[in-house]
Design an enzyme around this catalytic site. Structure first.
Site, PDB file in Angstrom:
ATOM      1  N   ASP A 221      56.897  13.049 -11.724  1.00 12.64           N
ATOM      2  CA  ASP A 221      56.520  14.237 -11.372  1.00 12.64           C
ATOM      3  C   ASP A 221      54.899  14.075 -11.148  1.00 12.64           C
ATOM      4  O   ASP A 221      54.428  13.136 -10.773  1.00 12.64           O
ATOM      5  CB  ASP A 221      56.592  15.152 -12.729  1.00 12.64           C
ATOM      6  CG  ASP A 221      56.836  16.685 -12.576  1.00 12.64           C
ATOM      7  OD1 ASP A 221      56.420  17.246 -11.345  1.00 12.64           O
ATOM      8  OD2 ASP A 221      57.393  17.164 -13.335  1.00 12.64           O
TER       9      ASP A 221
ATOM     10  N   GLU B 138      56.093  15.517  -6.117  1.00 12.99           N
ATOM     11  CA  GLU B 138      54.728  16.286  -6.102  1.00 12.99           C
ATOM     12  C   GLU B 138      54.671  17.592  -5.382  1.00 12.99           C
ATOM     13  O   GLU B 138      53.813  17.853  -4.991  1.00 12.99           O
ATOM     14  CB  GLU B 138      53.862  15.077  -5.400  1.00 12.99           C
ATOM     15  CG  GLU B 138      54.207  14.751  -3.918  1.00 12.99           C
ATOM     16  CD  GLU B 138      53.647  15.492  -3.148  1.00 12.99           C
ATOM     17  OE1 GLU B 138      52.276  15.559  -2.894  1.00 12.99           O
ATOM     18  OE2 GLU B 138      54.204  16.636  -2.539  1.00 12.99           O
ATOM     19  N   TRP B 139      55.818  18.234  -5.577  1.00 14.17           N
ATOM     20  CA  TRP B 139      55.915  19.602  -4.970  1.00 14.17           C
ATOM     21  C   TRP B 139      55.697  19.960  -3.723  1.00 14.17           C
ATOM     22  O   TRP B 139      55.250  21.173  -3.285  1.00 14.17           O
ATOM     23  CB  TRP B 139      55.028  20.586  -5.932  1.00 14.17           C
ATOM     24  CG  TRP B 139      54.944  20.056  -7.370  1.00 14.17           C
ATOM     25  CD1 TRP B 139      56.015  19.689  -8.149  1.00 14.17           C
ATOM     26  CD2 TRP B 139      53.903  20.194  -8.274  1.00 14.17           C
ATOM     27  NE1 TRP B 139      55.714  19.457  -9.423  1.00 14.17           N
ATOM     28  CE2 TRP B 139      54.260  19.607  -9.576  1.00 14.17           C
ATOM     29  CE3 TRP B 139      52.425  20.424  -7.975  1.00 14.17           C
ATOM     30  CZ2 TRP B 139      53.423  19.389 -10.422  1.00 14.17           C
ATOM     31  CZ3 TRP B 139      51.696  20.038  -9.189  1.00 14.17           C
ATOM     32  CH2 TRP B 139      52.042  19.602 -10.437  1.00 14.17           C
ATOM     33  N   GLY B 140      55.528  18.972  -2.763  1.00 13.09           N
ATOM     34  CA  GLY B 140      55.308  19.233  -1.358  1.00 13.09           C
ATOM     35  C   GLY B 140      54.066  19.300  -1.085  1.00 13.09           C
ATOM     36  O   GLY B 140      53.390  19.819  -0.078  1.00 13.09           O
ATOM     37  N   GLU B 141      53.058  19.210  -2.113  1.00 11.82           N
ATOM     38  CA  GLU B 141      51.575  19.647  -1.821  1.00 11.82           C
ATOM     39  C   GLU B 141      51.131  18.637  -0.813  1.00 11.82           C
ATOM     40  O   GLU B 141      50.019  19.321  -0.131  1.00 11.82           O
ATOM     41  CB  GLU B 141      50.795  19.530  -3.285  1.00 11.82           C
ATOM     42  CG  GLU B 141      51.075  20.546  -4.189  1.00 11.82           C
ATOM     43  CD  GLU B 141      49.963  20.756  -5.297  1.00 11.82           C
ATOM     44  OE1 GLU B 141      49.658  19.531  -5.659  1.00 11.82           O
ATOM     45  OE2 GLU B 141      50.054  21.745  -6.237  1.00 11.82           O
TER      46      GLU B 141
ATOM     47  N   ASP C  86      59.011  24.569  -7.843  1.00 11.79           N
ATOM     48  CA  ASP C  86      60.262  24.628  -8.783  1.00 11.79           C
ATOM     49  C   ASP C  86      61.232  25.740  -8.357  1.00 11.79           C
ATOM     50  O   ASP C  86      60.607  26.783  -8.041  1.00 11.79           O
ATOM     51  CB  ASP C  86      59.934  24.752 -10.278  1.00 11.79           C
ATOM     52  CG  ASP C  86      59.426  23.707 -11.014  1.00 11.79           C
ATOM     53  OD1 ASP C  86      59.096  23.441 -12.081  1.00 11.79           O
ATOM     54  OD2 ASP C  86      59.368  22.560 -10.376  1.00 11.79           O
TER      55      ASP C  86
END
Length: 680
Positions: free
Chosen positions: A183, A216-219, A238
């Site tokens: 994460d 990494e949430w696509g950041e 999410d």
């Protein structure tokens, strides 16, 4: 993980400003080996053909507990073992599911005296290795979770792996872990590529094959650089168990098709199928589109409580085969006008899987051709419906009337044996299924032959709820319907005088025979809406009945803000410090429809991001009159005061209010339609 408004366990621990080096973050006594330079950013089309570790050559399939349990006490050793048992007992293992993955909250809050991770003794009294051994005894694999930061995302702040990559990776390997979800919380501002590459090297150093999931949430656009770092990477924040959330994430992931391939996959987050926030039709769309996108299929529902319908969706082997096709192509969008999506996926055997997906709240005809889907020219094609498990021939048209929020999933091939199958027919409905109680509405149905062969002895039937009068005004039968022609029938539809406003189910069915005598029955559901004419004068829309509503987080609230995921948990509508008594509280992506009956002239409102999210949130508001957008705001932020919006809706039967995410995902996008009125 970007959004879940109260999910402090996930979203409030964002990166802390201020870069720290990996060396400064190393645990006492642990020296991080030299880290290879981060790969230069590449375009999606330049992605490596296969990830370096040789794993996940098809998208991983399995289970993760987070979406069903979060960090509640029910997440424990007993649950994990129970899921492994169910994989075997219910045939999920045989269908391809193999990973049983632990998410956050498995660990104690502190490392031991040697800097090692320890399992929570209440949740996992026998330790992680014992759980791994049990899962392995079932012929399955175990996954685990940590964060590329000093702490994980849970509000307690469990130990993260930043600065402990090599010792933690070895510990995971010693326990028998087969999959790591890594994460992004509490990352101290350290470069993402550096953090994720360090863990890649640490996993490789163990010598154990461990699938590596970058979360990494696509950041930092991992689809541009992570093909030789991880096996899969999150492309979005999410997911939550709502139509709006699933839809938003799907739309963000679809354009990234060229980045995916064997060993390196776009990950639009886990499945919500069976958690209860969507209908079975919406869950079939969820499962269909994730499979067409070659996404990892990680079950997020507690299978110990799952319904037969949930198991039916999750275990559909024909749909799973789409996801697991060894060619490894992610489906690409052919068209998406007016919520009529056509997405095609190339398969290793040369066939194409075509998803006809209806984003809208009403049934729509969605159509393409075999040629547009990439198939070679042929006299006819074999077309397999992967949810109905039925095979037809088509002359080249790929078309269906798709229920609201539904998906028809078809596998089409230039197959010389096409004539062995009956012709495909398309069932259609012309006319608006908006009816007033006690009054007659005229509807027209069609049964169209899409096949190369004629349909014989064709008949049509339209049925509705008890008490409804449905009468044909033209023939319902035809001896033959040739290729491209249709049996057209006009109907009188009259709901009873006392019918309450709301949505009612109609069913159009057809029976026919192939030239060889094979009997076929086909049907498609429609929704009729019993409506009442809006009152004359100016009315608050929050006081009028809704035709339909979907929302990205929880329900649309009347006269309060969106609040959180439960109904009735909103706050006073507040934009820029101004409180409004009336309106609707939504959350991107959101759509609410109202019946105007052609009698209204204007919709007005004050709109903006609700103050309950502080400085977060970016949204845009739109008003549609029937199928035409008649007003929009552009992107609004929480720093802005309420903005006026006015729309001319003269003559419209339906007014639709839409909130979009402003183009950056749905993090904290609490959107208020304040002082919302319609003049009639």
């Amino acid at each position: 993980m970007r959004h879940l408004p109260t999910r402090t366990t996930r979203t409030s621990h964002r990166r802390v400003i201020g870069a720290l080096t990996a060396g400064l973050l190393c645990a006492a006594g642990e020296t991080a080996p030299a880290v290879a330079d981060s790969p230069a950013p590449a375009t999606a089309t330049a992605a490596a053909p296969q990830s370096g570790n040789g794993l996940a050559l098809t998208p991983p399939m399995g289970f993760n507990n987070w979406n069903s349990t979060h960090c509640r006490a029910e997440f424990n050793e007993s649950m994990v073992k129970g899921i492994a048992d169910i994989f075997v007992e219910k045939g999920l293992k045989d269908a391809g599911y193999q990973y049983v993955n632990l998410d956050d909250c498995w660990a104690k809050p502190q490392r031991d005296a040697d800097g090692k991770l320890e399992a929570d003794p209440v949740r996992f009294p026998n330790g992680i290795k014992a759980v791994a051994d049990y899962v392995h005894s079932k012929g399955l694999k175990l996954g685990i979770y940590t964060s590329a930061g000093t702490k994980t995302c849970d509000s307690v702040g469990l130990p993260g792996a930043l600065g402990h990559e090599y010792s933690d990776a070895q510990q995971f390997a010693d326990w028998g872990v087969d999959y790591l979800k890594y994460d992004n919380c509490n990352n101290q501002g350290v470069d993402a590529k550096l953090r994720y590459t360090t863990m890649r090297d640490a996993l490789e150093a163990t010598g154990r094959p461990i699938v590596y999931s970058i979360c990494e949430w696509g950041e930092n656009k991992p689809w541009e650089w992570a093909a030789d770092v991880g096996n899969l990477w999150r492309t979005t924040g999410d997911i939550s168990d709502s139509w709006g959330s699933m839809l938003s994430i799907m739309k963000q992931n679809l354009p990234l098709a060229s980045a995916a391939g064997p060993g390196h996959w776009n990950d639009p987050d886990m499945l919500e199928v069976g958690n209860g926030g969507m209908t079975d039709t919406e869950y079939r769309t969820h499962f269909s589109m994730w499979s067409v996108m070659a996404a990892p299929l990680l079950i997020g529902s507690d299978l110990r409580k799952a319904t037969p319908e949930t198991f039916e969706i999750l275990s559909n082997r024909e749909v799973i085969a789409v996801d697991q096709d060894p060619l490894g192509k992610q489906g690409t969008v052919l068209s998406s006008a007016d919520g009529r999506w056509v997405v095609a996926k190339e398969m290793k055997d040369g066939s194409r899987v075509v998803a006809l997906f209806n984003e809208s709240g009403s049934a729509q005809r969605i159509s393409t051709t075999a040629d547009a889907a990439g198939l070679p020219r042929a006299a006819a094609y074999t077309m397999r419906d992967l949810w109905e498990h039925a095979t037809y021939n088509t002359a080249g048209t790929i078309s269906a009337t798709v229920p609201a929020h539904g998906t028809v999933l078809l596998r089409v091939a230039a197959d010389r044996k096409w004539a062995a199958h009956p012709p495909a027919v398309e069932l259609g409905l012309n006319g608006s299924p908006l009816v007033e109680a006690g009054r007659t509405t005229l509807l027209t149905t069609t049964v169209t032959d899409l096949g190369r062969t004629p349909a014989k002895k064709v008949s049509a039937a339209l049925t509705g709820p008890s008490g409804w009068q449905i009468k044909p005004l033209s023939p319902t039968e035809s001896a033959t319907v040739p290729t491209g022609k249709a049996l057209t029938t006009r109907w009188q539809v009259t709901p009873p005088a006392g019918a309450a406003t709301g949505t009612y189910d109609l069913m159009l069915s057809a029976r026919y025979r192939s030239p060889a005598g094979t009997r076929v029955r086909s049907s498609v559901p429609f929704q009729a809406h019993v409506v009442v004419a809006p009152p004359a004068g100016s009315s608050y829309l929050s006081d009028l009945p809704q035709l339909s509503a979907s929302n990205g987080w929880g329900p649309v609230e009347k006269d309060t803000s969106n609040g959180e995921s439960n109904a009735g948990d909103g706050n006073p509508l507040t934009i820029g410090g101004t409180v409004f008594a009336k309106g609707l509280g939504g959350h991107a992506q959101s759509t609410v429809e109202f019946y105007a009956g052609g009698a209204c002239s204007a919709v007005t409102a004050q709109v903006g991001v609700d103050d309950e999210k502080g400085a977060k949130g970016t949204v845009a508001f739109e008003i549609w009159a029937d199928g035409t957008k008649v007003a929009s705001t552009g992107v609004l932020t929480n720093a802005m005061a309420a903005q006026p919006i006015t729309a001319d809706v003269s003559g419209a039967q339906v007014v639709r209010l839409v909130v979009t995410d402003g183009g950056d995902g749905i993090d904290s996008d609490h959107a208020d339609w304040a002082d919302l009125r319609m003049g009639c």
